[in-house]
Write a protein that holds these residues in place. Sequence first.
Motif, mmCIF file in Angstrom:
data_model
loop_
_atom_site.group_PDB
_atom_site.id
_atom_site.type_symbol
_atom_site.label_atom_id
_atom_site.label_comp_id
_atom_site.label_asym_id
_atom_site.label_seq_id
_atom_site.Cartn_x
_atom_site.Cartn_y
_atom_site.Cartn_z
ATOM 1 N N ILE A 68 48.633 31.141 40.120
ATOM 2 C CA ILE A 68 47.476 30.467 40.944
ATOM 3 C C ILE A 68 46.115 31.376 40.701
ATOM 4 O O ILE A 68 45.219 30.794 40.635
ATOM 5 C CB ILE A 68 47.991 30.246 42.327
ATOM 6 C CG1 ILE A 68 49.038 29.192 42.341
ATOM 7 C CG2 ILE A 68 46.433 29.933 43.048
ATOM 8 C CD1 ILE A 68 49.670 29.075 43.823
ATOM 9 N N LEU A 69 46.214 32.613 40.905
ATOM 10 C CA LEU A 69 44.967 33.446 40.712
ATOM 11 C C LEU A 69 44.582 33.496 39.489
ATOM 12 O O LEU A 69 43.273 33.423 39.359
ATOM 13 C CB LEU A 69 45.537 35.063 41.131
ATOM 14 C CG LEU A 69 44.537 36.013 41.563
ATOM 15 C CD1 LEU A 69 43.931 35.520 42.958
ATOM 16 C CD2 LEU A 69 45.273 37.369 41.896
ATOM 17 N N ASP A 123 38.240 43.226 50.488
ATOM 18 C CA ASP A 123 39.369 43.380 51.127
ATOM 19 C C ASP A 123 40.245 42.258 50.583
ATOM 20 O O ASP A 123 41.528 42.578 50.367
ATOM 21 C CB ASP A 123 39.379 43.638 52.685
ATOM 22 C CG ASP A 123 39.066 44.922 52.941
ATOM 23 O OD1 ASP A 123 39.127 45.896 52.104
ATOM 24 O OD2 ASP A 123 38.952 45.282 54.152
ATOM 25 N N ALA A 124 39.752 40.966 50.925
ATOM 26 C CA ALA A 124 40.610 39.945 50.582
ATOM 27 C C ALA A 124 40.981 39.716 49.048
ATOM 28 O O ALA A 124 42.354 39.518 48.710
ATOM 29 C CB ALA A 124 39.827 38.534 51.213
ATOM 30 N N PHE A 125 40.052 40.112 48.344
ATOM 31 C CA PHE A 125 40.494 40.127 46.668
ATOM 32 C C PHE A 125 41.380 40.906 46.314
ATOM 33 O O PHE A 125 42.348 40.891 45.719
ATOM 34 C CB PHE A 125 39.251 40.360 46.030
ATOM 35 C CG PHE A 125 39.341 39.908 44.662
ATOM 36 C CD1 PHE A 125 40.442 39.660 44.096
ATOM 37 C CD2 PHE A 125 38.085 39.520 43.887
ATOM 38 C CE1 PHE A 125 40.304 39.026 42.822
ATOM 39 C CE2 PHE A 125 38.048 39.279 42.730
ATOM 40 C CZ PHE A 125 39.190 38.802 41.988
ATOM 41 N N ALA A 126 41.410 42.372 47.139
ATOM 42 C CA ALA A 126 42.421 43.247 46.764
ATOM 43 C C ALA A 126 43.820 42.808 47.222
ATOM 44 O O ALA A 126 44.796 43.353 46.705
ATOM 45 C CB ALA A 126 41.949 44.711 47.100
ATOM 46 N N GLY A 127 43.814 42.318 48.604
ATOM 47 C CA GLY A 127 44.784 41.923 49.171
ATOM 48 C C GLY A 127 45.622 41.005 48.449
ATOM 49 O O GLY A 127 46.908 40.977 48.141
ATOM 50 N N VAL A 128 45.050 39.883 48.053
ATOM 51 C CA VAL A 128 45.792 38.837 47.361
ATOM 52 C C VAL A 128 46.154 39.256 46.051
ATOM 53 O O VAL A 128 47.159 38.742 45.389
ATOM 54 C CB VAL A 128 44.909 37.520 47.400
ATOM 55 C CG1 VAL A 128 43.767 37.628 46.258
ATOM 56 C CG2 VAL A 128 45.868 36.340 47.059
ATOM 57 N N PHE A 129 45.366 39.977 45.418
ATOM 58 C CA PHE A 129 45.677 40.642 44.016
ATOM 59 C C PHE A 129 47.150 41.462 44.138
ATOM 60 O O PHE A 129 48.033 41.279 43.404
ATOM 61 C CB PHE A 129 44.514 41.457 43.602
ATOM 62 C CG PHE A 129 44.698 42.162 42.364
ATOM 63 C CD1 PHE A 129 44.431 41.368 41.102
ATOM 64 C CD2 PHE A 129 45.203 43.498 42.210
ATOM 65 C CE1 PHE A 129 44.820 41.889 39.877
ATOM 66 C CE2 PHE A 129 45.497 43.978 40.870
ATOM 67 C CZ PHE A 129 45.183 43.433 39.783
ATOM 68 N N SER A 130 47.063 42.135 45.195
ATOM 69 C CA SER A 130 48.454 43.060 45.331
ATOM 70 C C SER A 130 49.598 42.041 45.705
ATOM 71 O O SER A 130 50.632 42.501 45.064
ATOM 72 C CB SER A 130 48.064 44.125 46.350
ATOM 73 O OG SER A 130 47.499 43.617 47.410
#
Lengths: 191, 191
Positions: A122-123, A104-111
Amino acid sequence: MTSTTSARPPGRPRSGVNAAVFAATLSTVEELGYARATVDRIAAAAGIAKSTVYRRWPSKGELIVDCLLDAFGPAPLTGSSRAELMTSTIRWVAAKIGEPGVGDAFAGVFSDAVSDPALREILSTRLQDPYRLALQEALDEPENRVLFFIDVVVGVLLHRMGMTGEPMVEADVDALVDMVLPHFTDGRGKM
Amino acid sequence: MTSTTSARPPGRPRSGVNAAVFAATLSTVEELGYARATVDRIAAAAGIAKSTVYRRWPSKGELIVDCLLDAFGPAPLTGSSRAELMTSTIRWVAAKIGEPGVGDAFAGVFSDAVSDPALREILSTRLQDPYRLALQEALDEPENRVLFFIDVVVGVLLHRMGMTGEPMVEADVDALVDMVLPHFTDGRGKM
DNA sequence: TCTTTTCGCTACCTTGGGTATCGATACCTG
DNA sequence: CAGGTATCGATACCCAAGGTAGCGAAAAGA
């Protein structure tokens, strides 16, 4: 030896709560989802003030990136052959994304990064590049091929997570391995 | 014949601005990115009031989903063989996601859906399911295999878009086709 | 002209990222 | 123990954006 370099800066030292913040971030994201895991709530779950969070991370996005770096850790580039190495890498990423809160955190920050070029940079730099470089070394592949490999593995796992809310089941991870491996090993003179 | 069904409801008819709103949505997203493409700005670009938008779509997410449905249109399931059919499908999705604003809007609404189960349901039902069903029919594959196919194609393209801000270049789309096709055609007794 | 519905407009509510301030506190040095 | 320094928690605040409510105006049909 004790003067020119930092012998330790004066003043009250930082309390070592980074690990607690990372844990609070993942558990809050897991419980409430990415958007509702506000910085306020994460700070409360970690038992600190919101201002303390912003003293250490300039934005929510960078906090998440650091949290993911902590959660993933160094890539375990194990396996004697290219096939084993790629297989273990794919399974490792799948397992990590399946851990509570991580996907969830990955998908969230990705979006978030989609509409925030600074966060995207940064990502890409802090999270993707280290693993990309390690894979380039270990697999002896050019940059664009490794980037394609990462696009495939991470993209598929995140898409499944985003569409269903659940991590990819093991049978589909097997299918992913079956699909990716031939493309990167067959007829290329590399073993 | 004119009474029981809708002979046309009384009152002022809706103005036909849906197409203008869709166009305004894509151009605004392309210009400013997903997050900064606020409903206010989209409405202004379409020459209507924000309240009119919310009279037609219950949320920004559903507006984007409708906009994407309009942008993608029906899948052109062309090709006489399975290989041709899958190839043309992959290239069609890649081309659509590469259109101005479409990829950003897709990645944006996808990420919103991560922390919004209601939006995820809408995304899955309204956007993914129609294409999934058409592909199941055309490819004669079970649901889980078609879902995996969609995860791969869309996931890879969105990951590339999200990480670089640019759609996937043609050479990598070629690589995607080269990777996916054997997995779905070799040694399975289907042509 | 009357009814009905949508229109644009504006004011407003709420949430959440991010900032600023301030007294309290922890640590080191003299 | 006194003084300096930097972090801490707490609070109040700003701003952007999703979404709602209410109103008079406009567009149809009857």
